[in-house]
Structure formats: C-alpha cells, structure tokens
Scaffold this motif. Structure first.
Motif, PDB file in Angstrom:
ATOM      1  N   LEU A  18      -1.571  -6.256   0.638  1.00 60.19           N
ATOM      2  CA  LEU A  18      -2.569  -5.890  -0.364  1.00 60.19           C
ATOM      3  C   LEU A  18      -2.068  -6.175  -1.768  1.00 60.19           C
ATOM      4  O   LEU A  18      -0.870  -6.150  -2.038  1.00 60.19           O
ATOM      5  N   ARG A  19      -3.023  -6.460  -2.652  1.00 60.97           N
ATOM      6  CA  ARG A  19      -2.685  -6.707  -4.054  1.00 60.97           C
ATOM      7  C   ARG A  19      -2.780  -5.439  -4.884  1.00 60.97           C
ATOM      8  O   ARG A  19      -2.107  -5.289  -5.886  1.00 60.97           O
ATOM      9  N   ILE A  20      -3.654  -4.520  -4.466  1.00 57.61           N
ATOM     10  CA  ILE A  20      -3.785  -3.235  -5.150  1.00 57.61           C
ATOM     11  C   ILE A  20      -3.591  -2.120  -4.133  1.00 57.61           C
ATOM     12  O   ILE A  20      -3.907  -2.283  -2.955  1.00 57.61           O
ATOM     13  N   GLU A  21      -3.065  -1.001  -4.578  1.00 60.22           N
ATOM     14  CA  GLU A  21      -2.801   0.115  -3.672  1.00 60.22           C
ATOM     15  C   GLU A  21      -4.108   0.664  -3.114  1.00 60.22           C
ATOM     16  O   GLU A  21      -5.133   0.705  -3.798  1.00 60.22           O
ATOM     17  N   CYS A  22      -4.059   1.069  -1.858  1.00 58.93           N
ATOM     18  CA  CYS A  22      -5.230   1.643  -1.194  1.00 58.93           C
ATOM     19  C   CYS A  22      -4.859   3.042  -0.710  1.00 58.93           C
ATOM     20  O   CYS A  22      -4.180   3.195   0.311  1.00 58.93           O
ATOM     21  N   PRO A  23      -5.305   4.088  -1.409  1.00 55.22           N
ATOM     22  CA  PRO A  23      -4.896   5.453  -1.047  1.00 55.22           C
ATOM     23  C   PRO A  23      -5.428   5.913   0.305  1.00 55.22           C
ATOM     24  O   PRO A  23      -4.916   6.878   0.871  1.00 55.22           O
TER      25      PRO A  23
END
Length: 323
Positions: A35-40
């Motif tokens: 992933l390029r951005i965090e996924c909570p």
C-alpha cells in the motif's frame, strides 16, 4: 495447490482491503499488504509493505520471497472527469507497465499463481438486453482504461507462457458494498433524502457484483486447480433494471421512492446535450455478464444475493447518519 503466503496490492482500496479483512479472519494464509497510504482497517496480523509509487521500477524483492501467490488489485482506476492530457499513457504507466514489472519479479521469485483484477471494460461498454458478455468473447474496450487493462492481460499471458507461474484474470462488473463511493453512493444519498428522480421507466438490464461475492471468487481462485490460466467474469447472477435497482435500494433504506416515468429517449438526448453521454450509458444502457463458466469450472456461485448485498451496503450508511 496450497497457498500459504499471499501478497495483495491495492491493499488500502475498496477490493484489496475487503479481501485482506476476509482472509485474515480465516487465518489460513500469511498476508502481506502492499500500500501507498496507511489503511487503519487492516487487521494487525497483516504485514504492511509500503511503496512510494506503483511503477515499472518498483522493487518487490523484499516481499516476493515470502509469498506463493499475488492478488494484483492496484490500478489507476477509471475516472469520469479525466484531467490528464494523455489518459492512455497515464493508464498504461500504472495498469500495464507496473503490472508487468510486478509479474516478472513474481515469476522470477517462484510465485505459483498471479491473480489479476481486470475490468469488464475489457469486454466493452454495453450489451443488448439478453445478450450477456462471456469470458471468452473477443475483447472490445472503448476507452483508455479498458484498453490499458486489456494490454495488461495480453502482456501477462505472454509472460506466463514462458514461466511456471499460473495466471488467473477476473473481470468484475460494477462493484458495490459497504463503503462504496462515486455514483452508487450518490444514488443512496438521493434516495435517503427522498429526492424525486426521473428514472421510473428504464427497462435496461445491468449486472452488478457485491464486494462479498467478488472476494469469495478471488478466494476460490487462489487454490482451485481449474482456475489456472483462465479468465472469469463475475456478478451477483441477478440482473436488474436501473428502475428496479433504485427501488431495491430504497427498500433497504426503508424509504419511499419517487421515480418519475420520464421517457428514456428524451433523457438520452438531454444527457448528450450536456456532455453526459457516458453517464447516460450507465444509467439507461444494458451490461450483462454470463457467469456460467465460473459454475462449470470452479463450482462457484455467488453466495450473497443482490438484495442481501444492497442491505449490507446501506447499513453502515444509515449507522453513520445516526452517529
């Protein structure tokens, strides 16, 4: 085939995150999320692999030695209001070049199976009512996104022909489910507000697929021996008109629906004058897919009905309004 380690790209996206959440509950795979951005929303047991960009030069070597299969869900997605001066080049950069870069590295690392999430747009933009697309039809993409997805499919087939890695291609129709956005979310909002809509006389047929059904097919394709080197279309197996779909969403919302029977041809003309021809095709046109191949080769049928999928979709929407 037994899959122990799995890499999922597009892990912060609609499909990728849902797939990882589902597989994490079964605890039958070691999961890596690219992933390029965090996924909570991703479970804590899922290993994160942060990439700065999905490109033809991305280095996947830190994770490919730990996986037996890859589900490639990351893509430059179709957008209604394209801003790029050369859209096809931009789509190719991510959907073709980056995909083939990952696949080449995966094959070299000994990955057993590569599942590519493609698009029904490879088949085309629409069908005549009762004439569904099949997985073996001659592709006829009509826009840069569909062209890039077809080029990726062809490149992947050429690549695996010279390696031991197996390829599975899945072409979803419109995917809906909890957290859906874009036009589907707009429909839900309109119906929740009780806005009168001029869509009471549309007699088209559209195939849709719930997120649950798509995830279930991907999971089936991870290990099923008959999935190797096959292309599958996927839907809920229950085609509906736009008018009926709106009524079903309203019922799930427990709201009355106001659909005015405005003649479709008149609305098509008006949409064309406003430069909304592509939107009109989605609202008024038909697009059906045949999933008989899935049943025949995999013994797979959609476990969730259209009504169940719509109810599950609107539930978090209603809960968010309460909070």
């Amino acid at each position: 085939m037994s899959i122990k380690g799995l890499l999922v790209t597009g892990a912060s996206g609609f499909v990728g995150s849902a797939l990882l959440q589902h597989l994490a509950r079964s605890k039958s795979h070691s999961l890596i999320a690219a992933l390029r951005i965090e996924c909570p929303d991703l479970p804590g047991a899922v290993r994160r692999f942060k990439i700065t960009e999905l490109s033809a030069t991305t280095d996947w070597s830190p994770v490919l030695g730990d996986v037996d299969a890859v589900v490639h869900a990351a893509a430059r997605v179709h957008v209604m209001d394209e801003t790029a001066t050369d859209p096809l080049t931009e789509f190719r950069r991510v959907n073709v070049d980056a995909t083939l870069n990952l696949a080449r590295q995966a094959a070299a690392a000994g990955v057993k199976r590569f599942i590519f999430i493609s698009s029904i747009k490879v088949n085309g933009e629409g069908t005549e009512p009762g004439c569904a697309y099949t997985a073996d039809d001659i592709p006829a993409p009509a826009d840069p996104y569909g062209i890039s997805k077809l080029e990726a499919e062809l490149g992947l087939k050429q690549l695996v022909a010279t390696t031991a890695m197996e390829l599975v291609i899945i072409r979803p129709v419109l995917v809906y489910g909890p957290g859906v956005k874009a036009n589907f979310l707009s429909m839900i909002r309109w119906l929740q507000r009780g806005v009168p809509l001029p869509f009471g006389a549309i007699d088209n047929r559209r195939s849709l697929v719930s997120l649950d059904n798509l995830v279930d097919l991907i999971e089936t394709c991870l290990e099923h021996p008959c999935a190797a080197h096959q292309t599958f279309l996927v839907s809920d197996g229950e085609d509906v008109s736009t008018t009926r779909l709106l009524r079903m969403i309203a019922a799930a919302l427990n709201k009355p629906v106001w659909l005015l029977p405005i003649p479709v041809e008149f609305m098509k003309v008006m949409a064309g004058l406003m430069g909304k021809g592509a939107v009109a095709q989605r609202v008024f046109g038909s697009l059906q897919v045949d999933i008989e191949k899935n049943k025949r080769l995999l013994g797979w049928g959609p476990p969730v009905s259209l009504g169940q999928g719509l109810s599950k979709t609107v539930k978090p929407f209603l809960e968010s309004r309460k909070s």
